[in-house]
Design a protein around this motif. Structure first.
Motif, mmCIF file in Angstrom:
data_model
loop_
_atom_site.group_PDB
_atom_site.id
_atom_site.type_symbol
_atom_site.label_atom_id
_atom_site.label_comp_id
_atom_site.label_asym_id
_atom_site.label_seq_id
_atom_site.Cartn_x
_atom_site.Cartn_y
_atom_site.Cartn_z
ATOM 1 N N LEU A 84 0.776 -1.083 -0.405
ATOM 2 C CA LEU A 84 0.052 -0.169 0.289
ATOM 3 C C LEU A 84 0.448 1.443 -0.149
ATOM 4 C CD1 LEU A 84 -2.524 -1.502 2.250
ATOM 5 C CD2 LEU A 84 -2.702 -0.693 0.285
ATOM 6 N N ILE A 85 2.180 1.239 -0.087
ATOM 7 C CA ILE A 85 3.062 2.186 -0.160
ATOM 8 C C ILE A 85 3.639 2.034 -1.179
ATOM 9 C CG2 ILE A 85 2.860 2.745 2.293
ATOM 10 C CD1 ILE A 85 5.675 0.752 2.491
ATOM 11 N N GLY A 86 4.650 3.326 -1.992
ATOM 12 C CA GLY A 86 5.741 3.776 -2.804
ATOM 13 C C GLY A 86 4.390 3.570 -3.815
ATOM 14 N N GLY A 87 5.502 3.629 -4.743
ATOM 15 C CA GLY A 87 5.505 3.315 -6.489
ATOM 16 C C GLY A 87 5.372 5.246 -6.774
ATOM 17 N N ASP A 88 6.295 5.259 -7.940
ATOM 18 C CA ASP A 88 5.738 7.131 -9.198
ATOM 19 C C ASP A 88 5.020 6.964 -9.468
ATOM 20 O OD1 ASP A 88 8.912 6.841 -8.795
ATOM 21 O OD2 ASP A 88 9.715 5.615 -9.688
ATOM 22 N N TYR A 89 4.060 6.553 -10.022
ATOM 23 C CA TYR A 89 3.250 6.359 -10.799
ATOM 24 C C TYR A 89 2.110 5.042 -9.773
ATOM 25 C CZ TYR A 89 4.856 8.043 -14.813
ATOM 26 O OH TYR A 89 6.216 8.431 -15.385
ATOM 27 N N ILE A 90 0.618 5.114 -9.338
ATOM 28 C CA ILE A 90 -0.568 4.833 -9.017
ATOM 29 C C ILE A 90 -1.517 4.949 -9.964
ATOM 30 C CG2 ILE A 90 -1.827 4.852 -6.811
ATOM 31 C CD1 ILE A 90 1.156 5.096 -6.102
ATOM 32 N N LEU A 91 -1.490 2.884 -10.008
ATOM 33 C CA LEU A 91 -2.562 3.006 -10.721
ATOM 34 C C LEU A 91 -3.793 2.320 -10.108
ATOM 35 C CD1 LEU A 91 -3.316 2.565 -14.191
ATOM 36 C CD2 LEU A 91 -2.141 0.016 -13.947
ATOM 37 N N ARG A 92 -4.597 2.746 -10.544
ATOM 38 C CA ARG A 92 -6.612 2.230 -9.150
ATOM 39 C C ARG A 92 -7.645 2.214 -10.267
ATOM 40 N NH1 ARG A 92 -7.772 7.437 -5.677
ATOM 41 N NH2 ARG A 92 -6.123 6.120 -4.317
ATOM 42 N N PRO A 93 -7.994 0.942 -9.936
ATOM 43 C CA PRO A 93 -9.591 0.524 -11.042
ATOM 44 C C PRO A 93 -10.653 1.172 -10.782
ATOM 45 C CG PRO A 93 -8.172 -1.693 -9.042
ATOM 46 C CD PRO A 93 -7.548 -0.292 -8.830
ATOM 47 N N ASN A 94 -11.669 1.571 -11.368
ATOM 48 C CA ASN A 94 -12.554 1.746 -10.782
ATOM 49 C C ASN A 94 -13.831 0.693 -11.534
ATOM 50 O OD1 ASN A 94 -12.315 3.922 -9.036
ATOM 51 N ND2 ASN A 94 -12.260 5.154 -10.863
ATOM 52 N N VAL A 95 -14.610 0.136 -10.726
ATOM 53 C CA VAL A 95 -14.776 -0.394 -11.982
ATOM 54 C C VAL A 95 -16.472 -1.313 -11.768
ATOM 55 C CG1 VAL A 95 -15.433 -3.434 -11.630
ATOM 56 C CG2 VAL A 95 -13.377 -2.240 -10.957
ATOM 57 N N VAL A 96 -17.217 -1.535 -12.412
ATOM 58 C CA VAL A 96 -18.106 -0.998 -12.364
ATOM 59 C C VAL A 96 -18.909 -2.346 -13.185
ATOM 60 C CG1 VAL A 96 -20.538 -0.410 -13.287
ATOM 61 C CG2 VAL A 96 -18.903 1.279 -13.512
ATOM 62 N N ALA A 97 -19.555 -3.376 -11.835
ATOM 63 C CA ALA A 97 -20.029 -4.398 -11.882
ATOM 64 C C ALA A 97 -21.583 -5.077 -12.419
ATOM 65 C CB ALA A 97 -19.274 -5.372 -11.389
ATOM 66 N N ASN A 98 -21.640 -5.679 -13.052
ATOM 67 C CA ASN A 98 -23.015 -5.784 -13.435
ATOM 68 C C ASN A 98 -23.207 -7.603 -13.418
ATOM 69 O OD1 ASN A 98 -24.536 -3.577 -14.071
ATOM 70 N ND2 ASN A 98 -23.294 -3.372 -16.453
ATOM 71 N N LEU A 99 -24.362 -7.799 -12.138
ATOM 72 C CA LEU A 99 -24.233 -9.273 -12.469
ATOM 73 C C LEU A 99 -24.639 -9.838 -12.856
ATOM 74 C CD1 LEU A 99 -23.714 -9.884 -8.619
ATOM 75 C CD2 LEU A 99 -22.101 -10.082 -9.896
ATOM 76 N N VAL A 100 -25.030 -11.130 -13.268
ATOM 77 C CA VAL A 100 -25.459 -12.256 -14.613
ATOM 78 C C VAL A 100 -25.709 -13.917 -14.331
ATOM 79 C CG1 VAL A 100 -25.499 -10.326 -16.439
ATOM 80 C CG2 VAL A 100 -23.638 -12.704 -16.100
ATOM 81 N N GLU A 101 -27.070 -14.336 -14.473
ATOM 82 C CA GLU A 101 -26.971 -16.185 -14.334
ATOM 83 C C GLU A 101 -25.509 -16.624 -14.156
ATOM 84 O OE1 GLU A 101 -29.007 -18.930 -15.054
ATOM 85 O OE2 GLU A 101 -29.932 -17.691 -16.640
ATOM 86 N N ASP A 102 -24.498 -16.702 -15.204
ATOM 87 C CA ASP A 102 -23.208 -17.464 -14.931
ATOM 88 C C ASP A 102 -22.133 -16.149 -14.945
ATOM 89 O OD1 ASP A 102 -23.370 -16.203 -17.159
ATOM 90 O OD2 ASP A 102 -22.673 -17.372 -18.453
ATOM 91 N N GLY A 103 -21.828 -15.300 -13.877
ATOM 92 C CA GLY A 103 -20.998 -14.660 -13.510
ATOM 93 C C GLY A 103 -21.085 -12.982 -13.427
ATOM 94 N N ALA A 104 -20.215 -12.249 -14.401
ATOM 95 C CA ALA A 104 -19.903 -10.723 -14.252
ATOM 96 C C ALA A 104 -19.979 -10.201 -15.567
ATOM 97 C CB ALA A 104 -19.271 -10.387 -12.360
ATOM 98 N N LYS A 105 -20.702 -9.406 -15.787
ATOM 99 C CA LYS A 105 -19.941 -8.030 -16.798
ATOM 100 C C LYS A 105 -18.987 -7.662 -15.918
ATOM 101 C CE LYS A 105 -23.509 -10.001 -20.102
ATOM 102 N NZ LYS A 105 -24.441 -8.690 -21.443
ATOM 103 N N LEU A 106 -18.190 -6.742 -16.521
ATOM 104 C CA LEU A 106 -17.141 -5.511 -16.183
ATOM 105 C C LEU A 106 -16.530 -4.520 -17.176
ATOM 106 C CD1 LEU A 106 -14.597 -7.977 -14.339
ATOM 107 C CD2 LEU A 106 -16.791 -7.111 -13.136
#
Length: 337
Positions: A84-106
């Motif tokens: 959780l520390i360090g890095g010259d760059y930080i890369l953060r994912p913003n995820v929108v997930a829609n659950l479906v019958e056989d899993g999830a769409k991201l």
């Protein structure tokens, strides 16, 4: 005359705020003004810390972050996700997930940031996970520590250690692959993953104000120097892949009683978008013998253009990176234009 021409290069002054690009080179400390501190500054290289996402299960979040770190390492960018520390760059994912019958769409938007939290750019990707992949357990064992080990070497090490590739890894690797290409391009400007990307074109227009043949000579010299560096020059087909380089020239006598009399030469170079919005500028100032540029500029145009192009080349490269365009074409491409 040669000493005067040489001084024209050595006494160049710069003034270069560059929106959404890095600092212009400053050959003389204090010669230019500082830009807005909020403007983007891309570094040539650095370590990337990949954060976990909040909008998916812990196991899936860890797999996604590790997959992105792994993908960046395979593209020769040191990256990790187990801290959780360090890095010259930080890369953060913003995820929108829609659950479906056989899993999830991201729908995943990766935000590349500086350590102070200023966002640099984003990369977006979409994909699907099965229920098993969505509810996968967190990865076992520590993250690979070979931050910059080429992919083929890492695979060989795993093979020698008898470690089989996790099929879940393949799914997450596929989910991040396209975004990793874009992020690697943002950080390094390496266009190897973007071989189909179009080339940026430079339009040399609005060279004005010079006496004699100065406007034409300066534009011709700048164009020839850019092309010699593999940069496309196209003054006719100006579109979304173009940037405009213009110059405003002023030659005026200095009234200070100096003998022999001299003229002050000022050249303001400006890089613009086709819509006229300014991307950067640079000023050159010097003196020449009075009247020496009234008719022909000759070598003065070549030397002034050479100094300007050498300074502006790095800026054009950063603009191309920002636009996800290639700056330099090979000789075959140039000869076909």
């Amino acid at each position: 005359m040669k000493s005067i021409l040489r001084s024209l290069v050595l006494c160049m002054l710069m003034l270069a705020p560059l929106a959404a690009c890095g600092d212009l080179p400053r050959p003389f400390e204090g010669a230019g003004r500082e830009g807005d501190p909020s403007l983007l500054e891309l570094r040539d290289a650095g370590t990337v810390r990949v954060e976990a996402g909040d909008d998916l299960p812990d196991g899936a979040s860890a797999h996604l972050a590790r997959a992105m770190a792994r993908a960046l390492r395979n593209r020769d960018i040191p990256a990790y996700s187990d801290s959780l520390i360090g890095g010259d760059y930080i890369l953060r994912p913003n995820v929108v997930a829609n659950l479906v019958e056989d899993g999830a769409k991201l729908d995943v938007t990766w935000v590349l940031m500086r350590p102070d939290g200023l966002a640099i750019d984003t990369a977006r990707a979409q994909g699907e996970l099965s229920a098993e992949q969505w509810f996968a357990d967190s990865p076992n064992g520590p993250e690979e520590s070979n931050l910059a080990l080429p992919k083929e070497f890492a695979e060989k090490v795993r093979e020698l250690d008898g470690i089989k590739e996790n099929p879940i890894h393949k799914t997450y690797d596929g989910l991040v692959a396209e975004s990793a290409d874009q992020i690697a391009f943002m950080i390094t400007g390496d266009r190897s993953a973007f071989k189909a990307a179009p080339f940026m074109k430079i339009a040399l227009i609005d060279f004005a104000g010079a006496p004699g043949d100065g406007n034409t000579a300066l534009a011709r010299s700048a164009g020839a120097l850019l092309q010699s560096k593999g940069i496309l020059v196209d003054n006719k087909d100006i579109g979304e892949h173009s940037v405009i380089l213009s110059a405003t020239i002023d030659v005026s006598p200095i009234e200070n009683g100096q003998k022999p009399p001299v003229d002050k030469v000022s050249i303001e170079w400006v890089i613009m978008e086709p819509d006229g919005s300014e991307l950067g500028q640079m000023n050159q100032n010097n003196v020449v013998p009075h009247g020496s540029l009234d008719k022909y500029w000759g070598a003065v145009a070549s030397l002034a253009a050479q100094a300007a192009v050498e300074t502006l080349e790095g800026v054009l490269g950063q603009i191309a990176t920002r636009k996800q365009l290639q700056l330099r074409a090979d000789k075959k491409t140039l000869s076909s234009r």
